[in-house]
Design an enzyme around this catalytic site. Structure first.
Site, PDB file in Angstrom:
ATOM      1  N   ASP A 192     -39.675  -9.083  30.798  1.00 43.59           N
ATOM      2  CA  ASP A 192     -39.391  -9.823  31.965  1.00 43.59           C
ATOM      3  C   ASP A 192     -38.295  -9.077  32.755  1.00 43.59           C
ATOM      4  OD1 ASP A 192     -39.316 -11.832  33.711  1.00 43.59           O
ATOM      5  OD2 ASP A 192     -37.750 -12.913  32.486  1.00 43.59           O
ATOM      6  N   GLU A 431     -37.668  -9.232  20.486  1.00 44.06           N
ATOM      7  CA  GLU A 431     -38.819 -10.073  20.435  1.00 44.06           C
ATOM      8  C   GLU A 431     -40.149  -9.499  20.120  1.00 44.06           C
ATOM      9  OE1 GLU A 431     -38.356 -12.595  24.010  1.00 44.06           O
ATOM     10  OE2 GLU A 431     -36.389 -13.165  23.376  1.00 44.06           O
ATOM     11  N   TYR A 484     -33.737 -20.317  23.790  1.00 46.53           N
ATOM     12  CA  TYR A 484     -33.324 -20.939  25.011  1.00 46.53           C
ATOM     13  C   TYR A 484     -33.423 -22.574  24.918  1.00 46.53           C
ATOM     14  CZ  TYR A 484     -33.025 -16.237  26.649  1.00 46.53           C
ATOM     15  OH  TYR A 484     -32.355 -14.980  27.011  1.00 46.53           O
ATOM     16  N   GLU A 520     -29.125 -13.775  22.480  1.00 49.78           N
ATOM     17  CA  GLU A 520     -29.389 -14.255  23.787  1.00 49.78           C
ATOM     18  C   GLU A 520     -29.475 -15.770  23.980  1.00 49.78           C
ATOM     19  OE1 GLU A 520     -33.062 -12.969  25.593  1.00 49.78           O
ATOM     20  OE2 GLU A 520     -33.071 -11.072  25.059  1.00 49.78           O
TER      21      GLU A 520
END
Length: 632
Positions: A192, A431, A484, A520
């Site tokens: 991303d 990831e 997240y 994160e």
């Protein structure tokens, strides 16, 4: 760890530094540039563009180096271009470099994305696979063949990604002729951030004598009040000769010396290298002067920070003291320059890091410029050094070819960064699809290899996988978890963060009994967008996400959570898509480095953490935010 260091010799990659025996000539500035936009992207090789001046092959434009080429022009096709681009510059080489055959002349490229081929005066001299890391080649004998001819340097760079590259990607040709013209293809990526390309870091010529210091490796520790610097020096170009090694303090006084190519230097009353906000004198660096005493003398100076790193089941220790990461994730990303190296931006970012009380960052998701790590060494900013292993999602990217390239990249990364005291941990991936069956062998091999290269630092990778299915977690030293909650999962449900985050920590620690970093967390916020009650993409929503995570961090850092790294330091560019409005907006600063409200929340928190976990006893009034009150 001190006793188990294995000296693994690879060709050195010391950062070019001037000295009485070495000179450096920067080749930054405007280069001729041309993209190969032929249908097969191969016309430039079919017509051998490298055999003559690039301007003679067709129209060229000015292109700054270092910089990504994507945002420099008004050409949308060049912004999104995939394939070969060509750079060329004619260089005036100092006459003394050419006339003195005892001088090595080395061409060095700081990084180019992703596959590069280099010619000098039409002769191929080297090629390199992978971005983010330097490569170099000796060209002295070539330019001496015709000293009257200008030195024409041609560099072809290809940013195409496939399943075996790092990061991986995939090219798909579109066959439906009712929708796409012949030859139309799409580069799919699994990360991303924008796939910026070009020559991103400085291009240099530098010299050494024929017999020269090729590599230096240092490993440091301390015992009571004495610092210990274990070192090994590699000299190339001479079978015999002597060397001298002198360690000097900041005032230029010699504190230890040796005449052997390897050994241990003992420093009495040592000044240890401490992280920012952990000591009143952070980032202390000694200078190691290495001199060869052969028929031609060479001298190289290496900054050395003396410190130790260790990991327990619940703590991360620097100099035997618990260290808590309160920092950021970053990107090499800015307007116009893309990923291009820029000193103004680097200094601004370090000022912002110190302003907000950050003591650390991760080089997400690739190695950053060497000059950035040098800044970290001097300022005491702790680094988790990550390779470009982002987006390993396809099972075919766990094959032998991918693993072999990944191992090579770790070789290059460790070789480049092994002597930086700021680098305290290696990260081999971000990831990955670590729940896939091939991931177990892949990461066991990769992590073992990295520990063989450098047994003095812990190794990790960044996971967003389920704790029960992660195949690589048994091999890492520190668990680094991205999550997240209320954003990608249960969007809008802020009330679920405490429950889900607490369970995340309990599950991971319960299974692996290893310290955990929240590597994160965050939420997008469009600057200036507000809503009460908070809704997604507003600054208020981002703030509550942060504060909800922080309340759980404060419980768990008393147990086994050893750090928190916000995603992200600043907004950054991504590919166009329905979920991104001109880039990723999870930064606490805008892309132009202006603070959102979240930056003040982090500033207040990080300074409070520094006073709680550091040893400074700083009065809060010196570093807290100005009297700004918000309704949350």
């Amino acid at each position: 760890l001190w006793c188990t260091v294995v000296w693994r010799h690879l060709v050195g990659m010391l950062f070019p530094r001037e000295s009485p025996s070495r000179e450096v000539k920067e080749l930054n500035g405007l280069w001729d540039f041309r993209a190969d936009d032929s249908t097969n992207r191969n016309q430039s090789f079919e017509r051998a563009w490298y055999k003559k001046r690039l301007a003679e092959t067709g129209p060229v434009i000015d292109m700054p180096v270092p910089a990504s080429y994507n945002d420099i022009t008004q050409d949308a096709a060049l912004r999104d271009f995939i394939g070969w681009v060509w750079y060329e510059r004619e260089v005036v080489v100092p006459a003394r470099w050419i006339s003195d055959e005892g001088t090595r002349v080395v061409l060095r490229v700081g990084s180019a994305h992703y596959f590069s081929i280099v010619w000098v005066n039409g002769v191929k001299v080297t090629q390199h696979a992978g971005g983010h890391l330097p490569f170099e080649v000796e060209i002295g004998s070539l330019i001496r063949k015709d000293p009257t001819t200008p030195c024409r340097i041609t560099i072809a760079v290809n940013n195409t990604l496939n399943l075996d590259t790092l990061p991986p990607g995939k090219i798909q040709y579109m066959e439906d002729r009712t929708k796409y013209p012949e030859g139309f293809f799409v580069q799919y990526i699994y990360f991303d951030f924008f796939n910026y390309a070009g020559i991103h870091r400085p291009v240099l010529l530098y010299t050494t004598p024929k017999a020269y210091v090729d590599d230096i490796t240092v490993v440091t520790d301390f015992l009571d009040n004495a610092g210990l610097v274990k070192y090994k020096v590699s000299v190339q170009g001479a079978a015999t000769g002597t060397i001298s090694v002198t360690l000097k303090d900041k005032d230029g006084r010699s504190v230890a010396s040796s005449s052997k190519p390897s050994g241990v230097l003992k420093v009495e009353d040592v000044n240890l290298w401490w992280p920012y906000l952990m000591h009143e004198n952070p980032g202390y660096l000694y200078s190691m002067e290495v001199r060869t005493h052969i028929h031609v003398k060479d001298m190289y100076t290496l900054p050395v920070g003396i410190r130790s790193v260790a990991v327990t089941s619940t703590q991360f220790l620097i100099n035997d003291k618990p260290f808590y990461f309160h920092g950021v994730n970053k990107h090499e990303d800015s307007d116009i320059r893309g990923k291009g190296f820029d000193w103004s931006l680097i200094v601004k970012d370090f000022n912002l890091l110190k302003w907000m009380g950050a003591n650390s960052f991760r080089t997400s998701h690739y190695p950053y410029a060497e000059e950035i790590l040098q800044m970290c060494d001097r300022h005491g900013i702790v680094v988790i050094d990550e390779c470009p292993g982002v987006g390993i999602k396809d099972i075919r990217s766990f094959g032998n070819a991918s693993l072999a390239h990944h191992l090579d990249v770790m070789d290059e990364l460790v070789r480049r960064d092994k002597n930086h005291p700021s680098v305290v941990m290696w990260s081999v991936a971000n990831e990955p699809a670590s729940e896939m069956p091939p991931a177990e062998f892949y990461f066991e091999t990769l992590i073992k290899h990295t520990k063989d290269l450098d047994p003095t630092r812990p190794v990790t990778y960044i996971t967003d996988s389920n704790y029960a299915r992660d195949k690589g977690a048994p091999f890492v030293d520190v668990i680094c978890v991205n999550s997240y909650f209320s954003w990608y999962h249960d969007s809008g449900h802020l009330e679920l963060i405490p429950l889900q985050l607490n369970n995340q920590f309990e599950n991971w620690y319960g299974k692996y009994k290893k310290p955990i970093i929240q590597s994160e967390y965050g939420a997008d916020a469009v600057p200036g967008l507000h809503s009460d009650p908070p809704v997604m993409f507003t600054e208020e929503y981002q703030n509550i996400v942060l504060q909800s995570y922080h309340s759980v961090f404060d419980q768990k850092r008393k147990q086994y959570v050893i750090g928190e790294l916000i995603w992200n330091f600043a907004d950054f560019m991504t590919v166009q898509g329905l979920t991104r409005v001109v880039g990723n907006k999870k930064g606490v600063f805008t892309r132009q480095r202006q603070p959102k409200r979240a930056a003040f929340i982090l500033k207040e928190r990080y300074w409070r953490l520094a006073n709680e976990t550091g040893r400074l006893g700083l009065p809060p009034s010196n570093h807290q935010c100005h009297a700004v009150k918000y309704p949350w």
